[in-house]
Design a protein around this motif. Structure first.
Motif, short mmCIF file in Angstrom:
data_model
loop_
_atom_site.label_atom_id
_atom_site.label_comp_id
_atom_site.label_asym_id
_atom_site.label_seq_id
_atom_site.Cartn_x
_atom_site.Cartn_y
_atom_site.Cartn_z
N THR A 172 -15.80 69.92 -123.55
CA THR A 172 -16.96 69.63 -124.42
C THR A 172 -18.12 68.93 -123.71
OG1 THR A 172 -16.15 67.46 -125.07
CG2 THR A 172 -15.39 69.33 -126.38
N GLY A 173 -17.89 68.34 -122.54
CA GLY A 173 -18.94 67.59 -121.88
C GLY A 173 -19.22 66.25 -122.56
N SER A 174 -18.34 65.83 -123.49
CA SER A 174 -18.53 64.52 -124.13
C SER A 174 -17.95 63.43 -123.23
CB SER A 174 -17.85 64.50 -125.51
OG SER A 174 -16.46 64.67 -125.34
N ILE A 175 -18.35 62.19 -123.49
CA ILE A 175 -17.85 61.07 -122.68
C ILE A 175 -17.36 59.95 -123.59
CG2 ILE A 175 -19.29 61.53 -120.65
CD1 ILE A 175 -21.23 59.37 -121.63
N LEU A 176 -16.49 59.13 -123.06
CA LEU A 176 -16.05 57.94 -123.81
C LEU A 176 -17.09 56.84 -123.60
CD1 LEU A 176 -12.23 57.77 -122.99
CD2 LEU A 176 -13.30 58.46 -125.16
N SER A 177 -17.42 56.15 -124.68
CA SER A 177 -18.39 55.05 -124.59
C SER A 177 -17.64 53.72 -124.52
CB SER A 177 -19.28 55.06 -125.83
OG SER A 177 -18.46 54.78 -126.95
N LYS A 178 -18.39 52.66 -124.26
CA LYS A 178 -17.76 51.34 -124.23
C LYS A 178 -17.10 51.00 -125.59
CE LYS A 178 -18.47 47.02 -121.97
NZ LYS A 178 -19.15 45.77 -122.28
N GLU A 202 -15.33 62.07 -113.05
CA GLU A 202 -15.89 60.71 -113.09
C GLU A 202 -17.29 60.62 -112.47
OE1 GLU A 202 -13.79 57.89 -110.37
OE2 GLU A 202 -13.08 59.67 -109.33
N HIS A 203 -17.57 61.45 -111.46
CA HIS A 203 -18.86 61.35 -110.78
C HIS A 203 -19.87 62.38 -111.26
CE1 HIS A 203 -17.01 58.39 -108.33
NE2 HIS A 203 -16.13 59.24 -107.82
N ILE A 204 -19.57 63.00 -112.40
CA ILE A 204 -20.52 63.98 -112.96
C ILE A 204 -20.86 63.52 -114.38
CG2 ILE A 204 -20.99 66.42 -113.33
CD1 ILE A 204 -18.66 67.13 -111.50
N ILE A 205 -21.80 62.60 -114.45
CA ILE A 205 -22.16 61.99 -115.73
C ILE A 205 -23.68 61.81 -115.74
CG2 ILE A 205 -21.57 59.67 -114.85
CD1 ILE A 205 -20.51 59.14 -117.79
N PHE A 206 -24.30 62.10 -116.90
CA PHE A 206 -25.75 62.29 -116.91
C PHE A 206 -26.52 61.22 -117.70
CE2 PHE A 206 -23.88 66.75 -117.02
CZ PHE A 206 -23.80 66.82 -115.65
N ASP A 207 -27.84 61.31 -117.56
CA ASP A 207 -28.79 60.51 -118.34
C ASP A 207 -28.56 59.00 -118.14
OD1 ASP A 207 -29.68 62.99 -119.40
OD2 ASP A 207 -28.04 62.94 -120.86
N GLN A 210 -22.94 55.25 -117.71
CA GLN A 210 -21.94 54.75 -116.77
C GLN A 210 -20.57 55.29 -117.17
OE1 GLN A 210 -22.57 52.75 -114.00
NE2 GLN A 210 -24.64 53.37 -114.60
N HIS A 211 -19.84 55.81 -116.18
CA HIS A 211 -18.49 56.30 -116.47
C HIS A 211 -17.58 55.14 -116.87
CE1 HIS A 211 -14.71 58.26 -116.28
NE2 HIS A 211 -14.32 57.63 -115.18
N GLY A 313 -21.65 64.98 -119.57
CA GLY A 313 -20.96 64.90 -118.29
C GLY A 313 -20.14 66.16 -118.07
N SER A 314 -19.47 66.25 -116.90
CA SER A 314 -18.72 67.45 -116.45
C SER A 314 -19.71 68.53 -116.05
CB SER A 314 -17.76 67.99 -117.54
OG SER A 314 -18.47 68.81 -118.47
#
Ligand SMILES: Cc1ncc(COP(=O)(O)O)c(C=O)c1O
Length: 381
Positions: A172-178, A202-207, A210-211, A313-314
């Motif tokens: 999905t290209g979604s990320i976990l937030s804090k 982990e190293h492909i994250i946008f805008d 922070q991973h 991300g991704s």
């Protein structure tokens, strides 16, 4: 006739192989499987070649070459303010896939329950089943695939052994937030639940995001296997080189399985990669490299009838085709290849229940020209 009692009776050839084969047969542009179509850095190839020519062609130590483990620990410790010991808490693996398999095999016993978030990368569920574990899928929904942690808690039972996280997430290209991480910490406090955190992107994250590695949070780090892949970092998916980080107690168990699974990973590539990474800080530039590709692909797609989903991300971009067709996503994906010459992955393949939302996943780890040509074709729909 010899009879075999299949351990995975419902598993067939995976969707990536199916779509890639179809793409090849139809001479289609393949945005289905996640791999780059541009060349690997020749400097990296030189380092690996040199390692072979210098005679580094025999077994590496079981946990990996010390020089590579030291690099891995230094990177993780400085990025995530962690304290991994390269001697006892880092193991080099045959790709992220072996790390996932080995981590699960080292802690999952028959009857143990494993929570996964779907749509989910395809190897989690069969691996859990192979080990006699029970998969507890938690379905996420488009467009943002956010996690409702209070609902996740409802899946907890006395048998819950492990939760698999994947951020940035494939497909999905979604990320976990804090706040996601904080909610998770609260949820598992005072439990024995373990975590497998698949952080291959982990190293492909946008805008500027922070991973949120679990390694950043001591409450999670102490119970987590972190999985990473050099295939993603170095644009070398075919080399199948990755690693796992875990506290010594977990890593001891991990290595017991690893040593009888692959024993050790190929030596010249470990050495070549370690030497290359001494001078090339690839992880610092990878996000901007892929952010350009994401932005290009997204701007091209706006010229088509496909609707863009978020991509934080991704290297995957999901698109909604509901205004184009009512077909099931597998049928639509097949027709896209045969009639229009573009291959994508139907997202239903990432759900246990085959939830079909009319969403396809495209991989944008491709040359600019490939992306342009693919979208020229998609514009005809
Ligand atoms: C989420 C996720 N985890 C793990 C892997 C496997 O990594 P590797 O190719 O290093 O085995 C992939 C590969 O596509 C992936 O997307």
């Amino acid at each position: 006739m010899i009879s075999i009692n299949s351990k995975l009776p419902t598993v067939g050839i995976n969707i990536f192989s199916v779509m890639s084969k179809l793409a090849q047969e139809n001479n289609a542009i393949n945005l289905s499987q996640g791999f780059p179509d541009y060349p690997t850095d020749p400097k990296l190839i030189d380092f690996v070649t040199k390692a072979m020519k210098d005679g580094h062609n025999q077994y590496a130590p079981m946990p990996g070459l010390p020089v590579l483990r030291e690099f891995i620990a230094e990177k993780a410790n400085s990025l995530y303010n962690a304290n991994y010991d390269p001697e006892t808490e880092v193991t080099v693996t045959a790709g992220g896939t072996e790390a996932i398999f080995t981590a699960l095999a080292s802690v999952i016993n028959p009857g143990d329950e494993v929570i996964i978030f779907e749509p989910a990368y395809d190897c989690y569920s069969p691996t859990v089943k192979l080990l006699g574990g029970l998969v507890k899928p938690f379905e996420l929904h488009a467009p943002d695939y956010a996690i409702d942690w209070e609902m996740v808690k409802k899946l907890f039972t006395a048998n819950t052994r492990l939760i698999i996280l994947n951020s940035p997430q494939n497909p999905t290209g979604s990320i976990l937030s804090k706040p996601d991480i904080e909610a998770l910490i609260k949820l598992i406090k005072n439990t024995d639940i373990l975590i497998l955190s698949d952080e291959v992107y982990e190293h492909i994250i946008f805008d500027g995001e922070q991973h949120q590695s679990v390694a950043l949070y001591p409450e999670l780090q102490e119970r987590s296997f972190v999985v990473a892949s050099f295939g993603k970092l170095l644009h070398t998916t075919g080399w199948k080189l990755g690693y796992c980080l875990a506290p010594a107690k977990l890593m001891t168990e991990f290595r017991k399985v690893h040593q009888f699974n692959v024993f050790s990973v190929n030596t010249p590539m470990q050495l070549g990669v370690a030497n290359y990474l001494k001078s090339e800080k690839v992880h610092e530039t990878l996000s901007s490299f892929f952010e350009q590709k994401r932005d290009l692909f997204r701007s091209l797609i706006t010229e088509t009838k496909f609707k863009l989903l978020p991509c934080k991300g991704s290297y995957f971009q999901c698109v909604d085709y509901s205004t184009i067709s009512d077909e099931h996503d597998l049928d639509f994906a097949k027709r896209l290849v045969t009639e229009f010459g573009v291959a994508g992955i139907p997202v239903s393949a990432f759900y246990t229940k085959n939830k079909a939302d009319k969403i396809l996943r495209f991989c944008f780890a491709k040359e600019q020209r490939t992306l342009e040509k693919a979208v020229e074709r998609l514009m005809k729909i």
